[in-house]
Design a protein around this motif. Structure first.
Motif, PDB file in Angstrom:
ATOM      1  N   VAL A   1       0.855  -1.177   0.000  1.00 19.73           N
ATOM      2  CA  VAL A   1       0.000   0.000   0.000  1.00 19.73           C
ATOM      3  C   VAL A   1       0.899   1.237   0.000  1.00 19.73           C
ATOM      4  N   LEU A   2       0.717   2.093  -0.997  1.00 21.93           N
ATOM      5  CA  LEU A   2       1.459   3.342  -1.042  1.00 21.93           C
ATOM      6  C   LEU A   2       0.628   4.413  -0.345  1.00 21.93           C
ATOM      7  N   THR A   3       1.206   5.063   0.646  1.00 24.15           N
ATOM      8  CA  THR A   3       0.466   6.076   1.394  1.00 24.15           C
ATOM      9  C   THR A   3       0.198   7.293   0.514  1.00 24.15           C
ATOM     10  N   GLY A   4      -0.729   8.109   0.964  1.00 21.65           N
ATOM     11  CA  GLY A   4      -0.954   9.369   0.273  1.00 21.65           C
ATOM     12  C   GLY A   4      -2.341   9.588  -0.268  1.00 21.65           C
ATOM     13  N   GLY A   5      -3.237   8.634  -0.130  1.00 20.71           N
ATOM     14  CA  GLY A   5      -4.571   8.850  -0.674  1.00 20.71           C
ATOM     15  C   GLY A   5      -5.628   8.101   0.098  1.00 20.71           C
ATOM     16  N   ALA A   6      -6.840   8.600  -0.002  1.00 22.42           N
ATOM     17  CA  ALA A   6      -7.976   8.005   0.700  1.00 22.42           C
ATOM     18  C   ALA A   6      -8.266   6.599   0.180  1.00 22.42           C
ATOM     19  N   GLY A   7      -8.621   5.726   1.093  1.00 24.04           N
ATOM     20  CA  GLY A   7      -9.062   4.388   0.739  1.00 24.04           C
ATOM     21  C   GLY A   7      -7.967   3.362   0.539  1.00 24.04           C
ATOM     22  N   ARG A   8      -6.720   3.782   0.486  1.00 24.59           N
ATOM     23  CA  ARG A   8      -5.635   2.838   0.199  1.00 24.59           C
ATOM     24  C   ARG A   8      -5.408   1.857   1.348  1.00 24.59           C
ATOM     25  N   LEU A   9      -5.287   2.379   2.564  1.00 25.18           N
ATOM     26  CA  LEU A   9      -5.046   1.500   3.714  1.00 25.18           C
ATOM     27  C   LEU A   9      -6.231   0.561   3.929  1.00 25.18           C
TER      28      LEU A   9
ATOM     29  N   SER B   1       4.017   1.543   2.566  1.00 27.73           N
ATOM     30  CA  SER B   1       5.226   2.273   2.191  1.00 27.73           C
ATOM     31  C   SER B   1       4.993   3.770   2.255  1.00 27.73           C
ATOM     32  N   GLY B   2       5.969   4.477   2.812  1.00 27.18           N
ATOM     33  CA  GLY B   2       5.893   5.926   2.883  1.00 27.18           C
ATOM     34  C   GLY B   2       5.220   6.455   4.133  1.00 27.18           C
ATOM     35  N   VAL B   3       5.306   5.679   5.200  1.00 20.33           N
ATOM     36  CA  VAL B   3       4.689   6.069   6.469  1.00 20.33           C
ATOM     37  C   VAL B   3       5.558   7.130   7.146  1.00 20.33           C
ATOM     38  N   ASP B   4       4.922   8.116   7.729  1.00 23.06           N
ATOM     39  CA  ASP B   4       5.648   9.135   8.490  1.00 23.06           C
ATOM     40  C   ASP B   4       6.385   8.459   9.646  1.00 23.06           C
TER      41      ASP B   4
ATOM     42  N   GLU C   1      10.979   4.730   4.983  1.00 27.72           N
ATOM     43  CA  GLU C   1      12.035   5.332   4.183  1.00 27.72           C
ATOM     44  C   GLU C   1      11.534   6.139   2.987  1.00 27.72           C
ATOM     45  N   ALA C   2      10.405   5.781   2.432  1.00 24.82           N
ATOM     46  CA  ALA C   2       9.944   6.401   1.182  1.00 24.82           C
ATOM     47  C   ALA C   2       9.360   7.791   1.404  1.00 24.82           C
ATOM     48  N   ILE C   3       9.697   8.679   0.476  1.00 31.55           N
ATOM     49  CA  ILE C   3       9.153  10.043   0.526  1.00 31.55           C
ATOM     50  C   ILE C   3       8.475  10.431  -0.784  1.00 31.55           C
ATOM     51  N   ASP C   4       8.604   9.581  -1.801  1.00 33.58           N
ATOM     52  CA  ASP C   4       7.971   9.844  -3.095  1.00 33.58           C
ATOM     53  C   ASP C   4       7.789   8.513  -3.811  1.00 33.58           C
ATOM     54  N   THR C   5       7.238   8.554  -5.004  1.00 35.82           N
ATOM     55  CA  THR C   5       6.928   7.318  -5.734  1.00 35.82           C
ATOM     56  C   THR C   5       8.186   6.519  -6.057  1.00 35.82           C
TER      57      THR C   5
END
Length: 182
Positions: free
Chosen positions: A44-52, A70-73, A100-104
């Motif tokens: 799951v890539l963070t950053g949008g509604a419904g993904r989690l 991926s991309g969790v604060d 670790e991730a901050i972008d795609t």
């Protein structure tokens, strides 16, 4: 023909090409994958509604054994994610948090390391429909070709400006990769 006329025609051709590609991109947004499709893991890539929520549904359905978010604060805990998802913390027992991730691009790199660590051969990628092509593009750059990636797009209410931005980012990244940029 003047230089200004040539430049104007070139700009018009580029604009028409972009518009045609944008129409293709918009009209062919990917759909969610059926929960009956099983993979070793779900990412799951963070950053949008419904993904989690979609990732949790995949785990609950038994469609994957393990999940990477991926991309969790860095300050976010499983307990906080469970609360945000209105879900019991026990549902996160097979979930790894990627800090670790901050972008795609770094989502893809974090995912590739995680896939290699667990020796997965199939993953389900959960992200928004508009983001899916660029996320898949980045994954294809870093995952071994033998790893099967199933697209599981979270439907979004398409809004032209956000879809146009995603299309433009996808297009620019494709060009950069074609020219040899990492």
């Amino acid at each position: 023909m003047t230089l200004a006329g040539v430049l104007l025609r070139l700009v018009a051709v580029l604009a028409l090409g972009w518009l045609g590609g944008f129409l293709w991109f918009s009209l062919t947004l990917p759909d969610p994958a059926p929960l009956a499709v099983k993979t070793d893991a779900v990412v799951v890539l963070t950053g949008g509604a419904g993904r989690l929520a979609r990732g949790l549904a995949v785990l609950e359905a038994g469609s994957a054994k393990r999940m990477l978010v991926s991309g969790v604060d860095r300050r976010t805990t499983r307990k906080q994610l469970a609360a945000a998802a209105d879900s019991p913390q026990s549902r996160f027992s097979t979930t790894d948090l990627g800090y670790e991730a901050i972008d795609t691009r770094s989502n893809a790199e974090e995912t590739a390391r995680w896939v290699a660590q667990h020796q997965f051969s199939t993953i389900r990628l959960v992200t928004s429909a508009g983001h899916m092509r660029r996320a898949r593009l980045e994954l294809s750059r870093v995952l071994p070709p033998a790893v099967l990636v199933v697209s599981d797009a979270v439907p979004v209410e398409p809004k032209a400006p956000s879809i146009a931005a995603e299309y433009s980012k996808y297009l620019l990244r494709r060009v950069a990769l074609t020219l040899g940029a990492e």
